[in-house]
Design a protein around this motif. Structure first.
Motif, PDB file in Angstrom:
ATOM      1  N   GLY A 285      -6.978   1.146  -2.036  1.00 31.77           N
ATOM      2  CA  GLY A 285      -5.978   0.736  -3.010  1.00 31.77           C
ATOM      3  C   GLY A 285      -4.697   0.177  -2.433  1.00 31.77           C
ATOM      4  O   GLY A 285      -3.644   0.257  -3.082  1.00 31.77           O
ATOM      5  N   ARG A 286      -4.774  -0.455  -1.263  1.00 31.53           N
ATOM      6  CA  ARG A 286      -3.560  -0.960  -0.612  1.00 31.53           C
ATOM      7  C   ARG A 286      -3.262  -2.407  -0.996  1.00 31.53           C
ATOM      8  O   ARG A 286      -4.176  -3.211  -1.170  1.00 31.53           O
ATOM      9  CB  ARG A 286      -3.695  -0.900   0.919  1.00 31.53           C
ATOM     10  CG  ARG A 286      -4.209   0.432   1.442  1.00 31.53           C
ATOM     11  CD  ARG A 286      -3.162   1.517   1.325  1.00 31.53           C
ATOM     12  NE  ARG A 286      -3.778   2.829   1.274  1.00 31.53           N
ATOM     13  CZ  ARG A 286      -3.208   3.942   1.726  1.00 31.53           C
ATOM     14  NH1 ARG A 286      -2.006   3.900   2.261  1.00 31.53           N
ATOM     15  NH2 ARG A 286      -3.835   5.094   1.619  1.00 31.53           N
ATOM     16  N   GLU A 287      -1.967  -2.708  -1.086  1.00 30.12           N
ATOM     17  CA  GLU A 287      -1.533  -4.095  -1.222  1.00 30.12           C
ATOM     18  C   GLU A 287      -1.519  -4.715   0.165  1.00 30.12           C
ATOM     19  O   GLU A 287      -0.664  -4.395   0.992  1.00 30.12           O
ATOM     20  CB  GLU A 287      -0.132  -4.156  -1.851  1.00 30.12           C
ATOM     21  CG  GLU A 287      -0.056  -3.655  -3.276  1.00 30.12           C
ATOM     22  CD  GLU A 287      -0.701  -4.623  -4.259  1.00 30.12           C
ATOM     23  OE1 GLU A 287      -0.741  -5.837  -3.960  1.00 30.12           O
ATOM     24  OE2 GLU A 287      -1.157  -4.172  -5.314  1.00 30.12           O
ATOM     25  N   ARG A 288      -2.491  -5.581   0.443  1.00 32.16           N
ATOM     26  CA  ARG A 288      -2.600  -6.222   1.753  1.00 32.16           C
ATOM     27  C   ARG A 288      -2.856  -7.727   1.564  1.00 32.16           C
ATOM     28  O   ARG A 288      -3.922  -8.240   1.908  1.00 32.16           O
ATOM     29  CB  ARG A 288      -3.734  -5.594   2.581  1.00 32.16           C
ATOM     30  CG  ARG A 288      -3.555  -4.113   2.879  1.00 32.16           C
ATOM     31  CD  ARG A 288      -2.420  -3.859   3.861  1.00 32.16           C
ATOM     32  NE  ARG A 288      -2.344  -2.444   4.215  1.00 32.16           N
ATOM     33  CZ  ARG A 288      -1.496  -1.584   3.655  1.00 32.16           C
ATOM     34  NH1 ARG A 288      -0.653  -2.003   2.711  1.00 32.16           N
ATOM     35  NH2 ARG A 288      -1.482  -0.320   4.037  1.00 32.16           N
ATOM     36  N   PRO A 289      -1.898  -8.464   1.028  1.00 32.32           N
ATOM     37  CA  PRO A 289      -2.134  -9.888   0.770  1.00 32.32           C
ATOM     38  C   PRO A 289      -2.444 -10.683   2.025  1.00 32.32           C
ATOM     39  O   PRO A 289      -3.127 -11.706   1.951  1.00 32.32           O
ATOM     40  CB  PRO A 289      -0.814 -10.349   0.128  1.00 32.32           C
ATOM     41  CG  PRO A 289       0.185  -9.307   0.506  1.00 32.32           C
ATOM     42  CD  PRO A 289      -0.572  -8.027   0.595  1.00 32.32           C
ATOM     43  N   GLY A 290      -1.983 -10.216   3.196  1.00 35.36           N
ATOM     44  CA  GLY A 290      -2.270 -10.919   4.436  1.00 35.36           C
ATOM     45  C   GLY A 290      -3.641 -10.630   4.997  1.00 35.36           C
ATOM     46  O   GLY A 290      -4.059 -11.263   5.973  1.00 35.36           O
ATOM     47  N   SER A 291      -4.364  -9.684   4.422  1.00 32.05           N
ATOM     48  CA  SER A 291      -5.718  -9.321   4.862  1.00 32.05           C
ATOM     49  C   SER A 291      -6.630  -9.286   3.643  1.00 32.05           C
ATOM     50  O   SER A 291      -6.952  -8.206   3.125  1.00 32.05           O
ATOM     51  CB  SER A 291      -5.717  -7.959   5.567  1.00 32.05           C
ATOM     52  OG  SER A 291      -4.865  -7.969   6.692  1.00 32.05           O
ATOM     53  N   PRO A 292      -7.043 -10.457   3.137  1.00 33.28           N
ATOM     54  CA  PRO A 292      -7.786 -10.508   1.868  1.00 33.28           C
ATOM     55  C   PRO A 292      -9.022  -9.621   1.822  1.00 33.28           C
ATOM     56  O   PRO A 292      -9.351  -9.076   0.761  1.00 33.28           O
ATOM     57  CB  PRO A 292      -8.162 -11.987   1.753  1.00 33.28           C
ATOM     58  CG  PRO A 292      -7.141 -12.711   2.572  1.00 33.28           C
ATOM     59  CD  PRO A 292      -6.810 -11.792   3.713  1.00 33.28           C
TER      60      PRO A 292
END
Length: 304
Positions: A85-92
């Protein structure tokens, strides 16, 4: 592949259990290890494929994994993967990831409350993710009774004191805020630098370059030796060519120096080298061959 059945081995008086959060083809081989050259992979295809390289797609095969050490009556986790459930926009690939890591730990006989020590070899998102879990919209430590050992240099660089990694990546701020800051607020973070002894068998040592605080964990018990090297190595081709950094290394010169130093000692002391991301057996012995290194015996795991 996600959450393979736990595998283990015994080194001296320490039980070592491998928990795989995910494994498979990841990124183009020369994107991950830019200076390695196509020839290096092709010349070693007979053993790189399929565990470390997928020739048809030319993608490196990696694993995201945690090593559980039972040492001196305590349970120690080495790195904690991506987390859910992490926000990781740099790691799609791992943005809003959902997996069964805690279930895999349970199948290995490890409950969150059983963990005494968490080692983050460095503060990257795939090494600190399960430090915390979401409880009613708030991130709290996953392992309520554990001390979390965090390299001080990484805590400074990736934390608010250095404006979350100099503000170069939004993911660095997100990682710190959801996976490191809650551990500080809970009073469970222990910052260290240089050398930190965990117990009679386990010692942390700084090995900077990949990140400012990148570290390795040495195991010495009876006649057995191992070194958990985190991200000093992403692929076995870096053993053959230690001058080749991964694309993720922040200080290229320092990373090469740390890699050579750790490999030299591993070869001289017959340490089993245990990187964070190797597929296949996940760990291998290293030998000297002239002025370079070659691979020795791969680890022999059994079911837990």
């Amino acid at each position: 592949m996600e959450n393979e059945s736990p595998q283990g081995m015994v080194l001296g008086d320490v039980e070592v259990i491998r928990i795989v959060e995910w494994s498979g083809p990841f990124t183009p081989a020369r994107d991950m290890v830019p200076a390695s050259g196509a020839e290096l992979w092709q010349e070693n295809e007979n053993w790189l494929a399929p565990d470390h390289w997928e020739p048809d797609s030319d993608r490196a095969v990696v694993a995201l994994q945690t090593w559980v050490l039972r040492s001196g009556g305590r349970t120690v986790l080495v790195d904690t993967g991506v987390g859910n459930g992490r926000e990781r926009p740099g790691s799609p690939q791992f943005h809003h990831w959902q997996g069964d890591f805690l279930g895999a730990l349970a199948r290995a006989g490890v409950r969150p409350q059983d963990v005494d020590v968490v080692v983050n070899t460095h503060v990257h998102g795939d090494h600190v993710g399960w430090n915390t879990v979401d409880v009613d919209g708030a991130w709290v430590p996953t392992f309520p009774n554990a001390r979390y050992l965090v390299p001080a240099a990484d805590d400074h660089h990736f934390g608010p004191a250095n404006a979350y990694g100099n503000g170069l990546r939004e993911d660095d701020r997100l990682i710190y805020e959801d996976s490191i800051a809650p551990v500080h607020r809970a009073g469970q973070a222990v910052l260290w630098d240089g050398v930190h002894r965990i117990d009679e068998h386990l010692t942390l040592e700084s090995a900077p370059g990949h990140t400012p605080g990148s570290s390795v964990l040495r195991l010495a018990s009876g006649g057995d030796r191992a070194v958990f090297v985190g991200d000093l190595l992403h692929s076995p081709v870096q053993i053959l060519r230690p001058s080749c950094n991964s694309c993720f290394c922040m200080d290229a010169e320092q990373a090469v120096a740390s890699r050579r130093r750790i490999l030299e000692r591993a070869a001289d002391e017959r340490e089993l080298v245990v990187p964070a991301h190797f597929g296949g057996a996940g760990a291998v012995e290293v030998r000297r061959e002239g002025g370079e290194f070659t691979l020795g015996r791969w680890a022999d795991h059994g079911p837990v």
